[in-house]
Design an enzyme around this catalytic site. Structure first.
Site, PDB file in Angstrom:
ATOM      1  N   GLY A   1       0.822  -1.214   0.000  1.00 32.20           N
ATOM      2  CA  GLY A   1       0.000   0.000   0.000  1.00 32.20           C
ATOM      3  C   GLY A   1       0.851   1.256   0.000  1.00 32.20           C
ATOM      4  O   GLY A   1       0.520   2.235   0.664  1.00 32.20           O
TER       5      GLY A   1
ATOM      6  N   GLY B   1       8.778   9.495  -8.859  1.00 31.06           N
ATOM      7  CA  GLY B   1      10.089   9.086  -8.340  1.00 31.06           C
ATOM      8  C   GLY B   1      10.061   8.641  -6.890  1.00 31.06           C
ATOM      9  O   GLY B   1      11.105   8.440  -6.277  1.00 31.06           O
TER      10      GLY B   1
ATOM     11  N   ASN C   1       2.256  -2.040   5.492  1.00 35.08           N
ATOM     12  CA  ASN C   1       1.435  -0.845   5.740  1.00 35.08           C
ATOM     13  C   ASN C   1      -0.022  -1.036   5.321  1.00 35.08           C
ATOM     14  O   ASN C   1      -0.930  -0.522   5.983  1.00 35.08           O
ATOM     15  CB  ASN C   1       2.044   0.345   4.971  1.00 35.08           C
ATOM     16  CG  ASN C   1       1.049   1.474   4.806  1.00 35.08           C
ATOM     17  OD1 ASN C   1       0.758   2.212   5.749  1.00 35.08           O
ATOM     18  ND2 ASN C   1       0.470   1.598   3.612  1.00 35.08           N
TER      19      ASN C   1
ATOM     20  N   SER D   1      -1.984   0.093  14.911  1.00 36.82           N
ATOM     21  CA  SER D   1      -2.930   1.165  15.241  1.00 36.82           C
ATOM     22  C   SER D   1      -3.014   1.282  16.758  1.00 36.82           C
ATOM     23  O   SER D   1      -2.857   0.280  17.477  1.00 36.82           O
ATOM     24  CB  SER D   1      -4.322   0.819  14.702  1.00 36.82           C
ATOM     25  OG  SER D   1      -5.282   1.697  15.255  1.00 36.82           O
TER      26      SER D   1
ATOM     27  N   TYR E   1     -11.124  -5.009  13.787  1.00 40.28           N
ATOM     28  CA  TYR E   1      -9.963  -4.230  13.311  1.00 40.28           C
ATOM     29  C   TYR E   1      -8.930  -4.151  14.439  1.00 40.28           C
ATOM     30  O   TYR E   1      -7.744  -4.444  14.237  1.00 40.28           O
ATOM     31  CB  TYR E   1     -10.421  -2.824  12.903  1.00 40.28           C
ATOM     32  CG  TYR E   1      -9.301  -1.863  12.569  1.00 40.28           C
ATOM     33  CD1 TYR E   1      -8.629  -1.945  11.357  1.00 40.28           C
ATOM     34  CD2 TYR E   1      -8.911  -0.866  13.472  1.00 40.28           C
ATOM     35  CE1 TYR E   1      -7.592  -1.063  11.045  1.00 40.28           C
ATOM     36  CE2 TYR E   1      -7.889   0.020  13.170  1.00 40.28           C
ATOM     37  CZ  TYR E   1      -7.232  -0.078  11.951  1.00 40.28           C
ATOM     38  OH  TYR E   1      -6.215   0.795  11.651  1.00 40.28           O
ATOM     39  N   ALA E   2      -9.393  -3.773  15.633  1.00 43.85           N
ATOM     40  CA  ALA E   2      -8.474  -3.666  16.781  1.00 43.85           C
ATOM     41  C   ALA E   2      -7.797  -5.007  17.054  1.00 43.85           C
ATOM     42  O   ALA E   2      -6.591  -5.067  17.313  1.00 43.85           O
ATOM     43  CB  ALA E   2      -9.243  -3.187  18.015  1.00 43.85           C
ATOM     44  N   ALA E   3      -8.569  -6.101  16.940  1.00 46.61           N
ATOM     45  CA  ALA E   3      -8.004  -7.431  17.198  1.00 46.61           C
ATOM     46  C   ALA E   3      -6.942  -7.789  16.157  1.00 46.61           C
ATOM     47  O   ALA E   3      -5.895  -8.366  16.489  1.00 46.61           O
ATOM     48  CB  ALA E   3      -9.121  -8.477  17.188  1.00 46.61           C
TER      49      ALA E   3
ATOM     50  N   LYS F   1      -5.016  -5.730  14.593  1.00 44.00           N
ATOM     51  CA  LYS F   1      -3.813  -4.943  14.882  1.00 44.00           C
ATOM     52  C   LYS F   1      -3.142  -5.423  16.168  1.00 44.00           C
ATOM     53  O   LYS F   1      -1.915  -5.397  16.286  1.00 44.00           O
ATOM     54  CB  LYS F   1      -4.180  -3.454  14.996  1.00 44.00           C
ATOM     55  CG  LYS F   1      -4.708  -2.839  13.689  1.00 44.00           C
ATOM     56  CD  LYS F   1      -3.678  -2.885  12.582  1.00 44.00           C
ATOM     57  CE  LYS F   1      -4.105  -2.062  11.371  1.00 44.00           C
ATOM     58  NZ  LYS F   1      -3.089  -2.040  10.308  1.00 44.00           N
TER      59      LYS F   1
HETATM   60  P1  NAD Z   1      -5.622   4.163   2.984  1.00 42.71           P
HETATM   61  O1  NAD Z   1      -6.952   3.534   2.828  1.00 42.71           O
HETATM   62  O2  NAD Z   1      -5.391   5.561   2.535  1.00 42.71           O
HETATM   63  O3  NAD Z   1      -4.498   3.266   2.296  1.00 42.71           O
HETATM   64  C1  NAD Z   1      -4.518   1.862   2.398  1.00 42.71           C
HETATM   65  C2  NAD Z   1      -3.547   1.287   1.388  1.00 42.71           C
HETATM   66  O4  NAD Z   1      -3.669  -0.135   1.417  1.00 42.71           O
HETATM   67  C3  NAD Z   1      -3.859   1.736  -0.039  1.00 42.71           C
HETATM   68  O5  NAD Z   1      -2.654   1.943  -0.736  1.00 42.71           O
HETATM   69  C4  NAD Z   1      -4.598   0.534  -0.612  1.00 42.71           C
HETATM   70  O6  NAD Z   1      -4.465   0.419  -2.028  1.00 42.71           O
HETATM   71  C5  NAD Z   1      -3.891  -0.614   0.092  1.00 42.71           C
HETATM   72  N1  NAD Z   1      -4.742  -1.800   0.131  1.00 42.71           N
HETATM   73  C6  NAD Z   1      -5.977  -1.906   0.679  1.00 42.71           C
HETATM   74  N2  NAD Z   1      -6.463  -3.164   0.498  1.00 42.71           N
HETATM   75  C7  NAD Z   1      -5.499  -3.844  -0.177  1.00 42.71           C
HETATM   76  C8  NAD Z   1      -5.398  -5.182  -0.673  1.00 42.71           C
HETATM   77  N3  NAD Z   1      -6.382  -6.074  -0.500  1.00 42.71           N
HETATM   78  N4  NAD Z   1      -4.281  -5.533  -1.334  1.00 42.71           N
HETATM   79  C9  NAD Z   1      -3.280  -4.642  -1.535  1.00 42.71           C
HETATM   80  N5  NAD Z   1      -3.310  -3.374  -1.090  1.00 42.71           N
HETATM   81  C10 NAD Z   1      -4.410  -2.984  -0.422  1.00 42.71           C
HETATM   82  O7  NAD Z   1      -5.286   4.022   4.534  1.00 42.71           O
HETATM   83  P2  NAD Z   1      -4.129   4.619   5.456  1.00 42.71           P
HETATM   84  O8  NAD Z   1      -4.779   5.458   6.464  1.00 42.71           O
HETATM   85  O9  NAD Z   1      -3.004   5.164   4.656  1.00 42.71           O
HETATM   86  O10 NAD Z   1      -3.700   3.261   6.187  1.00 42.71           O
HETATM   87  C11 NAD Z   1      -2.395   2.728   6.168  1.00 42.71           C
HETATM   88  C12 NAD Z   1      -2.205   1.873   7.413  1.00 42.71           C
HETATM   89  O11 NAD Z   1      -2.308   2.705   8.573  1.00 42.71           O
HETATM   90  C13 NAD Z   1      -3.270   0.781   7.584  1.00 42.71           C
HETATM   91  O12 NAD Z   1      -2.671  -0.414   8.018  1.00 42.71           O
HETATM   92  C14 NAD Z   1      -4.176   1.341   8.649  1.00 42.71           C
HETATM   93  O13 NAD Z   1      -4.832   0.325   9.394  1.00 42.71           O
HETATM   94  C15 NAD Z   1      -3.186   2.115   9.495  1.00 42.71           C
HETATM   95  N6  NAD Z   1      -3.811   3.158  10.332  1.00 42.71           N
HETATM   96  C16 NAD Z   1      -4.454   4.219   9.760  1.00 42.71           C
HETATM   97  C17 NAD Z   1      -5.058   5.161  10.586  1.00 42.71           C
HETATM   98  C18 NAD Z   1      -5.786   6.378  10.040  1.00 42.71           C
HETATM   99  O14 NAD Z   1      -6.403   7.111  10.840  1.00 42.71           O
HETATM  100  N7  NAD Z   1      -5.754   6.647   8.761  1.00 42.71           N
HETATM  101  C19 NAD Z   1      -4.980   5.022  11.970  1.00 42.71           C
HETATM  102  C20 NAD Z   1      -4.319   3.921  12.505  1.00 42.71           C
HETATM  103  C21 NAD Z   1      -3.738   2.995  11.673  1.00 42.71           C
END
Ligand code: NAD
Length: 238
Positions: free
Chosen positions: A11, A48, A81, A133, A146-148, A150
């Site tokens: 991602g 890039g 990620n 998270s 989701y919490a579980a 993570k």
């Molecule tokens: P986002 O939705 O903007 O990005 C998620 C990324 O994962 C994207 O690039 C998407 O293409 C990729 N993705 C999703 N499903 C996929 C799959 N089946 N196969 C391949 N790629 C896939 O979310 P984000 O906020 O950038 O999240 C990134 C990480 O941070 C995640 O693990 C999320 O749980 C964690 N996170 C985010 C937050 C928040 O508030 N945004 C908070 C805590 C944790």
């Protein structure tokens, strides 16, 4: 650290992942991104921020063999990620939700870690960084699975860190609080409701996470392993 080292990120072309790709690229890593969204991957490559990419749905188990055929796993850094978030009351959470959450948030991270370990062990240097998270340790109402998922990632990271410490391979988690990416739009909470739960009353920026990720992936973080670092504007403090 012998440059340029290769880094693999899931991602890595959107949201938090894009900021981490950028920060790693600026630190001299050659970044390969795995993701579902070809358009954003192509844009990140043209800018890039990543060297290469592969379009793949990481939540589908049968793709692992295909991936092992397409990609040489000679990465020094792995950043797990990619993640999904499901927000709904427990009684409305379906088996499909549970499967999808664990398939991407935990199983894919575990599988990629195991695929990357051969090379890391051989060179006796490596970095595995898992984006967990705050929910993984504090819990989150209406996002229990989701919490579980993570929480599982955090426990696995600690265990792997113990297993690999003597080989100079570090394994850490970054646990973000609320970041304004596409992911947060999956809640039914308003922006005001979200910020009212955050002691600093602000969003965490993706670039803050990128900077920490790049630090943890460098030689200067050699002694940091098995840690779960919350970057959350105070959210984890309760
Ligand atoms: P986002 O939705 O903007 O990005 C998620 C990324 O994962 C994207 O690039 C998407 O293409 C990729 N993705 C999703 N499903 C996929 C799959 N089946 N196969 C391949 N790629 C896939 O979310 P984000 O906020 O950038 O999240 C990134 C990480 O941070 C995640 O693990 C999320 O749980 C964690 N996170 C985010 C937050 C928040 O508030 N945004 C908070 C805590 C944790």
């Amino acid at each position: 650290m012998h440059k340029p080292l290769k880094a693999l990120i899931t991602g890595g072309a959107k949201g938090i992942g894009l900021a981490i790709s950028q920060a790693l690229q600026q630190k001299g890593f050659q970044v390969t991104a795995l993701g579902r969204d070809e358009q954003s991957l192509a844009i990140a490559k043209a800018a890039g921020f990543i060297e290469d990419y592969l379009v793949l749905d990481l939540a589908i188990g049968q793709n692992w063999d295909e991936l092992a055929n397409k990609l040489t796993f000679d990465f020094s850094v792995l950043v797990n990620n990619a993640g999904i978030y499901v927000w709904q009351p427990a009684e409305n959470t379906t088996s499909n939700d549970v499967q999808a959450l664990f398939a991407l948030n935990f199983f894919a991270a575990e599988k990629l870690s195991s695929l990357c370990l051969g090379h890391m062990k051989q060179q006796r240097w490596g970095r595995i960084l898992n984006i967990a998270s705050v929910s993984g340790t504090t819990g989150e109402a209406n996002a229990g699975v989701y919490a579980a998922s993570k929480g599982a990632l955090i426990a696995y990271s600690r265990s792997l860190a113990l297993e690999l410490a003597s080989l100079d391979i570090t394994v850490n988690c970054i646990s973000p609080g609320w970041v304004k990416t596409e992911l947060f739009t999956r809640t039914e909470l308003s922006e005001e409701e979200i910020l009212s739960t955050v002691p600093a009353h602000r969003w965490v920026s993706a670039s803050e996470l990128g900077a920490l990720a790049a630090f943890l992936c460098g030689d200067e973080a050699q002694s940091i392993t098995g840690q779960n670092i919350c970057v959350c504007a105070g959210l984890s403090l309760g």
